[in-house]
Design a protein around this motif. Sequence first.
Motif: not given
Length: 318
Positions: A14, A39-40, A68-69, A71-76, A79
């Motif tokens: 992150i 951001h990533v 959480g971070y 999971h956020y990177i995986r989600e991005q 996309r």
Amino acid sequence: MNKFDAVVIGDANIDLVVVGCNQIPLPGQEIFVEDMLMHVGGGAALFTISLAKLGLHVAFNGVLGDDGYGHYIREQFGRYGIDTSLILTSQTSRTGITIAINPEQDRSFITYAGSNAEMQVSELDLAQVASGRHVHVTGYRGRRNHDEFVAMAKKLKEMGVTLSCDVGWDDTGEWYSGVFELMRYVDVFLMNETEAHHYTGFEHIDDSLSYMSGFCKHVVIKLGPQGAVAMKDGLQTSCPGFSVKALDTTGAGDSFNAGYMYGFLTGLNVETCLLYGNVCGAMSVGAYGGSTGTPDREGLEAFIRQNKEQGSDHSEVV
């Protein structure tokens, strides 16, 4: 048949970007800034996103925390259609974080490596990695992991994939000469001007390129405001840049790499690869975040058309 156009090996974290921070607070002091953005980050992750935005099918191979971070990177990644099946989840570390302070000027960073420190190329499942027709590797640490990198590169070449590598900055200051052995197994070797000077010992880029071409047939050096230059099969090609307003230079080199490798992987000539790299780098610095401003294929072509209409042939990362 290969499952992916490219598999990327390396770091993901992150980036917390602090905008408008002109001083570091003293003990007990609080200061207010213009903005803080998430951001990533991580060179390999930024390269992956930028390459995927251009339309290639990419998989990322790295280590994230179960938080959480992570999971956020995986989600991005999701996309942009990036495959995450090769990502490992750490059982002991949290996802890495970098705080980037005042990216508009001389950037300062505070970094927690986190799960990225667990990335070991010797433990990679190379059969899975070779599911890409091309593999881009980062994370070379000189003497600390040289033998593992060479062994990986040799094996992947035997498995029929092409390889690219960006060495990045050597935080030990040794600039280990073993890098030239690694170059022998890499199809496209990328670095910036400062790194080239440190590794080769030559003052002039032409001399650095000539020396490195004795080990690798395809070397690319990023020259910052001057654009970039490449040596392929003994032929040197340079490409100047576009003058753009820089908001955040984080990831500009990774974005350049993605543009260049997109050209390489789609069979384009060196001149076009350099142009694409310069465009992606220039567009990257126009937005906060290492991959926020990088273009899709339509945006890439639109930028080139616009600058031709304005009388500028090429682009520069500033």
